[in-house]
Write an enzyme that holds these catalytic residues in place. Sequence first.
Site, mmCIF file in Angstrom:
data_model
loop_
_atom_site.group_PDB
_atom_site.id
_atom_site.type_symbol
_atom_site.label_atom_id
_atom_site.label_comp_id
_atom_site.label_asym_id
_atom_site.label_seq_id
_atom_site.Cartn_x
_atom_site.Cartn_y
_atom_site.Cartn_z
ATOM 1 N N PHE A 69 1.940 8.300 -1.334
ATOM 2 C CA PHE A 69 1.044 7.468 -1.097
ATOM 3 C C PHE A 69 0.263 7.264 -1.157
ATOM 4 C CE2 PHE A 69 4.812 6.737 2.451
ATOM 5 C CZ PHE A 69 5.832 6.584 1.712
ATOM 6 N N TRP B 31 1.108 -1.235 0.031
ATOM 7 C CA TRP B 31 -0.176 0.114 0.251
ATOM 8 C C TRP B 31 1.199 0.951 -0.823
ATOM 9 C CZ3 TRP B 31 -0.004 4.507 3.367
ATOM 10 C CH2 TRP B 31 -1.498 4.978 3.146
ATOM 11 N N HIS B 32 2.196 1.437 0.400
ATOM 12 C CA HIS B 32 3.194 2.618 0.522
ATOM 13 C C HIS B 32 3.299 2.912 -0.661
ATOM 14 C CE1 HIS B 32 2.090 2.196 4.940
ATOM 15 N NE2 HIS B 32 2.514 3.257 5.144
ATOM 16 N N GLY B 33 3.836 1.676 -1.351
ATOM 17 C CA GLY B 33 4.370 2.263 -2.837
ATOM 18 C C GLY B 33 4.329 1.066 -3.812
#
Length: 477
Positions: free
Chosen positions: A477, A325-327
């Site tokens: 993000f 999800w973060h990257g």
Amino acid sequence: MLFNSLDFFLFLPIVFILYWFVFNKNLKHQNFLIVIASYVFYGWWDWRFLSLIIFSSFIDYSIGVLLSKENKQVKRKLLLWTSICINIGFLGFFKYYNFFVESFIASFSFFGSEISPNTLNIILPVGISFYTFQTLSYTIDVYKKRLKPTQNIIAFFAFVSFFPQLVAGPIERATHLLPQFYSKRQFDYANAVNGMRQVIWGLFKKVVIADNCAKYANIIFNNSDDYSGSTLLLGAFLFAFQIYGDFSGYSDIAIGVSRFFGFNLKQNFAFPYFSRDIAEFWRRWHISLSTWFRDYIYIPLGGSRGSLNKKIRNVFIIFLVSGFWHGANWTFIIWGGLNALYFLPLLLTNKNRVNTDIVAENKLLPSFKEILQMTNTFFITLLAWVFFRADSVTHAIEYLQSIFTVSLFSKPAIIPFTVLFLVLVFMIIEWLGRHGEYALERVDKINKPLRWSLYMVLIMLMFLFTGEEQAFIYFQF
């Protein structure tokens, strides 16, 4: 539009005056103003991507209405998956398309085959991960009949686009925030003062702590081959406070600004660096995201119930998905995997919910055991942050290898004494205020001259130590 910019300091009072002095007699008009103000706020970055928010809002509003009229489970499930596929499809295209293409190329190259499919120069819309999860929570909760579908399209569009938390959270649940758009709001002076106090603390975290730590963390990480193990460890330490000050500072500003308009957002950080184990850390760090994954992925998978293999599987799924999800980079996935490895021993020994209270509650100082626990938790978290910050997996591994050499015991080449002193002062204030939702929440209980002196010192430090303006980390993000 950044919270710590002149643009925002002009934008906010204009919206505030219109909200309370022009449209205060009509709830629908107030909500409509929030929608317009939020679109201006977001469009200030790139107006073209407003169409994504509007489209996503319209899709999930429409699916909610259709779910309210549909009783057949097959059709209800089809509607749910329509929402999931559209929202995740947009997120996947803008955020992960090139990642999958490049990983596909790399996997073929590993086996000696060279292919050259096209990648695209895709601009990642700011905040897409946040508002996508926010709208998905609405559809899922309506599908599961936890929430009655709204018929108020203006209130729903305001819920999705609410500007204080639009681009970097907290990720609000429809069950908590959406009903607040239905009720007439009265200006509450005490709540607004509390909000202003939280905004000041959030700006201090961002401007004084995060941006000044970033200056040296960037130098060390960008030139890691040139520095000793002690300097690299210091760089990781500074990044740990950069990301905490940056992200929790944004959340504090967002929650504080929301109070100006009569809204209450959920706490997103609860002093995570005072955690005594990694499970406690994840109950205190980015709470809105952690609980989203818990409620919509981890628990439906079975959570901590079932066989040992299922427990391990569920833990790795939740942390790997969180990392992804973060990257769109393997560094984030490994960061998630590391945290899963940290967490597993606690889960398997049933110790993941041992530390649910406030550390050293009602005491001035922690015990020696608590100091060791907090130090250990912070240290393993700091090591994981190296993967989060590094440019690549190779960079992260080389960075960590260089830390654990004889040079770890040498004098660091860079020692930013002023920044380290500011971090120390910051942590002392955080420690003293750890019983509240944010560090300054309870300072209204101290005498007025001392309280105002504290405010003036924080504001003065913001002017004295304003570094180079940096975008909030979580905007990416």
